[in-house]
Write a protein that holds these residues in place. Structure first.
Motif, PDB file in Angstrom:
ATOM      1  N   ASN A  17      76.146  30.711   7.514  1.00  0.00           N
ATOM      2  CA  ASN A  17      76.101  29.247   7.498  1.00  0.00           C
ATOM      3  C   ASN A  17      74.858  28.693   6.800  1.00  0.00           C
ATOM      4  N   GLU A  18      73.702  28.995   7.326  1.00  0.00           N
ATOM      5  CA  GLU A  18      72.475  28.485   6.722  1.00  0.00           C
ATOM      6  C   GLU A  18      72.241  29.116   5.352  1.00  0.00           C
ATOM      7  N   ASP A  25      74.471  29.966   3.113  1.00  0.00           N
ATOM      8  CA  ASP A  25      75.276  29.256   2.109  1.00  0.00           C
ATOM      9  C   ASP A  25      74.619  27.933   1.720  1.00  0.00           C
ATOM     10  N   LYS A  26      74.078  27.220   2.702  1.00  0.00           N
ATOM     11  CA  LYS A  26      73.384  25.954   2.407  1.00  0.00           C
ATOM     12  C   LYS A  26      72.167  26.204   1.525  1.00  0.00           C
ATOM     13  N   LYS A  35      72.973  26.727  -2.124  1.00  0.00           N
ATOM     14  CA  LYS A  35      73.338  25.489  -2.825  1.00  0.00           C
ATOM     15  C   LYS A  35      72.122  24.675  -3.259  1.00  0.00           C
TER      16      LYS A  35
END
Length: 140
Positions: free
Chosen positions: A79-80, A82-83, A86
């Motif tokens: 989750n983190e 992937d952020k 980006k």
């Protein structure tokens, strides 16, 4: 609400790692994000047998241009991680709490724990972060 962090400087992590009374202690670190690897499955062994866990390595750099690699595990890796991929090109400042140190192939490395929290600060001015006493940084 302000959050109080108790940051450890990169240069102090190895000396803490070498002290038995400090080994396994959780630390808070922050720095500018400079690298995010893709997540991968890593075989691990536990008392209940062999398993695979999701892991992703990131690298941050501090004011003194010292680099620190941090392994994110499981949900944080996905989750983190992937952020972070980006926004990597923006070189955001990240704060990660409750990390532990380990040596892997002779190199000191930090890793997230189930208690770790990762905060992304894209809009914080560098001067506010690299304050007179960055070890007592407070972020809103």
């Amino acid at each position: 609400m302000k959050i109080q962090y108790n940051f450890v400087e990169f240069k102090d992590i190895e000396s803490k790692f070498d002290k038995k009374e400090e080994f396994g202690k959780r630390e808070d670190v922050f720095g500018t994000l400079v690298r995010v690897e893709n997540s991968k499955m890593v075989p691990t062994k536990t008392t209940s047998g062999a398993h695979s866990k999701t892991m992703r390595d990131i690298t941050i750099v501090n004011k003194e241009n010292q680099f620190m690699e941090i392994s994110l595990w499981e949900d944080m890796a996905i989750n983190e991680g992937d952020k972070l991929q980006k926004v990597l090109e923006q070189n955001p400042i990240i704060v990660i709490t409750n990390v532990t140190a380990k040596k892997f192939l002779g190199a000191l490395q930090l890793q997230s724990t189930v208690r770790s929290v990762l905060k992304l600060h894209q809009n914080v001015q560098r001067l506010n972060i690299w304050s007179k006493d960055p070890m007592k940084l407070m972020i809103h």
